[in-house]
Design a protein around this motif. Structure first.
Motif: not given
Ligand SMILES: Cc1cc2nc3c(=O)[nH]c(=O)nc-3n(C[C@H](O)[C@H](O)[C@H](O)COP(=O)(O)O)c2cc1C
Ligand SMILES: Cc1ncc(COP(=O)(O)O)c(C=O)c1O
Length: 214
Positions: A4-6
């Motif tokens: 979910l980094h972005d």
């Protein structure tokens, strides 16, 4: 599983500055609460997370509905024998948390809790729809139950029993008032440089106002 980094949003809708805030945090709460209540994209502005510390030292959080606020504190209703009820009876403390994503705002309230007077709990209990009153009678909140039918059968029985009479408020169901001693208002800002204004009660009378780093 999933990265979910972005997943992120830029917060930029508003700002919180000293020259525009109220000197009393309940008045500031009222300003923000009214704005949230009037926002058509916020369906339950009075839904708040309540955290209490349990016997293992770990906080536990659940949503409840705020039902009244005054200069004295914030009132909600629950079962006094529930898990939250037991923690509150032990610690007399809780942290209340509101997050209104559409306004990019959160409010964090640390408070001392007390049961409200029984006549006030009676008044609120009897103002609820009859089905919710019966729900409170039927449900041994937070206890293990054998199955779903257990509640449904009890509900059916009580619906008949109280068809033509007032449902007495269960002794273990009522209100708590959370009397705040610290209230933080958080407004999301670009670059994660959010505005945080904290009010801390001094001498049971005055509120010290400070800005915290985001
Ligand atoms: C939006 C929302 C509002 C809720 N309001 C209440 C409430 O006002 N009182 C209550 O006892 N439980 C309410 N609940 C249920 C609680 O979240 C919780 O499941 C229940 O009180 C048992 O919590 P406990 O076992 O930690 O004591 C609400 C749940 C949601 C999602
Ligand atoms: C278990 C429980 N008790 C009480 C409430 C608050 O309901 P009311 O607005 O009917 O008091 C809720 C709301 O979701 C709830 O789930």
């Amino acid at each position: 599983m999933e990265n979910l980094h972005d997943k992120r949003k830029v917060y930029e809708k508003s700002q919180l500055i000293e020259s525009e805030i109220k000197q009393n945090p309940i008045e500031q709460f009222r300003d923000w609460f009214l704005e949230a209540s009037e926002n058509p994209n916020i369906s339950e502005a009075n839904a708040m997370a309540v955290s209490t510390v349990e016997e293992d030292g770990c906080p536990r959080t659940r949503m409840v509905l705020l039902k009244e606020y005054t200069f004295e504190g914030f009132i909600f209703y629950t079962n006094y024998d529930s898990r939250k009820g037991k923690s509150i009876e032990n610690t007399h403390k809780a942290c209340l948390h509101f997050f209104w994503p559409n306004l990019e705002r959160q409010i964090i309230i640390k408070a001392n809790l007390e049961r409200i007077a029984e006549n006030l709990s009676d008044g609120y209990f009897h103002s609820r729809p009859k089905g919710s009153q019966l729900g409170a009678v039927v449900s041994p909140q937070s206890q293990e139950i054998p199955n779903k039918e257990y509640l449904e059968q009890k509900l059916k029985q009580l619906e008949k029993e109280y068809e033509n009479s007032e449902i007495p408020r269960p002794e273990n169901w009522g209100g708590y008032i959370a009397k705040p001693y610290e209230i933080e208002f958080w407004q999301g800002r670009p670059n994660r440089l959010h505005d945080r204004i904290i009010y801390q009660l001094i001498d049971d009378l005055d509120w010290k106002i400070s800005r915290l780093a985001p």
